[in-house]
Design a protein around this motif. Sequence first.
Motif, mmCIF file in Angstrom:
data_model
loop_
_atom_site.group_PDB
_atom_site.id
_atom_site.type_symbol
_atom_site.label_atom_id
_atom_site.label_comp_id
_atom_site.label_asym_id
_atom_site.label_seq_id
_atom_site.Cartn_x
_atom_site.Cartn_y
_atom_site.Cartn_z
ATOM 1 N N THR A 90 52.031 53.484 94.299
ATOM 2 C CA THR A 90 52.632 52.165 94.238
ATOM 3 C C THR A 90 54.042 52.332 93.712
ATOM 4 N N ALA A 91 54.973 51.618 94.298
ATOM 5 C CA ALA A 91 56.350 51.591 93.804
ATOM 6 C C ALA A 91 56.769 50.139 93.701
ATOM 7 N N LYS A 92 57.392 49.790 92.591
ATOM 8 C CA LYS A 92 57.817 48.410 92.362
ATOM 9 C C LYS A 92 59.200 48.410 91.741
ATOM 10 N N LEU A 93 60.043 47.503 92.213
ATOM 11 C CA LEU A 93 61.383 47.342 91.655
ATOM 12 C C LEU A 93 61.404 46.244 90.607
ATOM 13 N N THR A 94 62.100 46.500 89.513
ATOM 14 C CA THR A 94 62.461 45.456 88.560
ATOM 15 C C THR A 94 63.953 45.226 88.747
ATOM 16 N N ASN A 95 64.582 44.509 87.834
ATOM 17 C CA ASN A 95 66.020 44.253 87.970
ATOM 18 C C ASN A 95 66.845 45.536 87.976
ATOM 19 N N GLN A 96 66.435 46.528 87.180
ATOM 20 C CA GLN A 96 67.210 47.758 87.057
ATOM 21 C C GLN A 96 66.441 49.025 87.392
ATOM 22 N N THR A 97 65.121 48.940 87.485
ATOM 23 C CA THR A 97 64.322 50.158 87.634
ATOM 24 C C THR A 97 63.452 50.155 88.887
ATOM 25 N N CYS A 98 62.970 51.343 89.190
ATOM 26 C CA CYS A 98 61.903 51.527 90.164
ATOM 27 C C CYS A 98 60.814 52.281 89.420
ATOM 28 N N VAL A 99 59.618 51.710 89.389
ATOM 29 C CA VAL A 99 58.483 52.350 88.726
ATOM 30 C C VAL A 99 57.532 52.824 89.816
ATOM 31 N N ILE A 100 57.147 54.096 89.733
ATOM 32 C CA ILE A 100 56.265 54.705 90.718
ATOM 33 C C ILE A 100 55.022 55.215 90.003
ATOM 34 N N GLY A 101 53.876 54.863 90.522
ATOM 35 C CA GLY A 101 52.600 55.377 90.013
ATOM 36 C C GLY A 101 51.816 55.994 91.149
ATOM 37 N N VAL A 102 51.364 57.218 90.965
ATOM 38 C CA VAL A 102 50.604 57.935 91.986
ATOM 39 C C VAL A 102 49.139 57.970 91.584
ATOM 40 N N ALA A 103 48.274 57.810 92.562
ATOM 41 C CA ALA A 103 46.834 57.883 92.337
ATOM 42 C C ALA A 103 46.257 58.947 93.264
ATOM 43 N N ASN A 104 45.380 59.784 92.733
ATOM 44 C CA ASN A 104 44.742 60.776 93.603
ATOM 45 C C ASN A 104 43.650 60.107 94.424
ATOM 46 N N GLU A 105 42.984 60.888 95.251
ATOM 47 C CA GLU A 105 42.008 60.337 96.192
ATOM 48 C C GLU A 105 40.780 59.727 95.524
ATOM 49 N N THR A 106 40.560 59.985 94.242
ATOM 50 C CA THR A 106 39.384 59.431 93.564
ATOM 51 C C THR A 106 39.652 58.071 92.920
ATOM 52 N N ILE A 107 40.901 57.625 92.930
ATOM 53 C CA ILE A 107 41.282 56.371 92.275
ATOM 54 C C ILE A 107 41.569 55.307 93.330
ATOM 55 N N VAL A 108 41.061 54.125 93.134
ATOM 56 C CA VAL A 108 41.329 53.002 94.035
ATOM 57 C C VAL A 108 42.802 52.614 93.883
#
Length: 128
Positions: A90-108
């Motif tokens: 998942t990647a999401k933009l805020t006003n100044q940032t981009c936050v990225i979270g990765v999930a392996n195949e075992t995580i929904v």
Amino acid sequence: MSGWDAYITNLINTGFVTQAMITGHDGNTWAKSSDFNPSQNEIKLLIAWLQKPTNEKTTDGIKLCNKTYMPIKYSNKTGIFKCNDQSSFTAKLTNQTCVIGVANETIVDQRCNEEVRKICAYLKKANF
């Protein structure tokens, strides 16, 4: 980057994110997991896509750490992407940032998305 490392630690500690990164909109890294090394060009292309997705169902996909992910959901400057090995991010933009979270195949992927959204909500309240 030390102050930003706590956000990465918090995301990983949820158990729903295996790797994470926070960047500025310019693609420069503010904090990241030690084992997560996407190229700056990959990050810049991802941010550009989130700012103005030319096609939510792009056939080329989005590259991250040399893996190709396909967008499966997009709304409000947030994208959920899935790889053929069933990992996702998942990647999401805020006003100044981009936050990225990765999930392996075992995580929904939706659980990873929820954790990234929580961090982003906090960052937005702090004017980031």
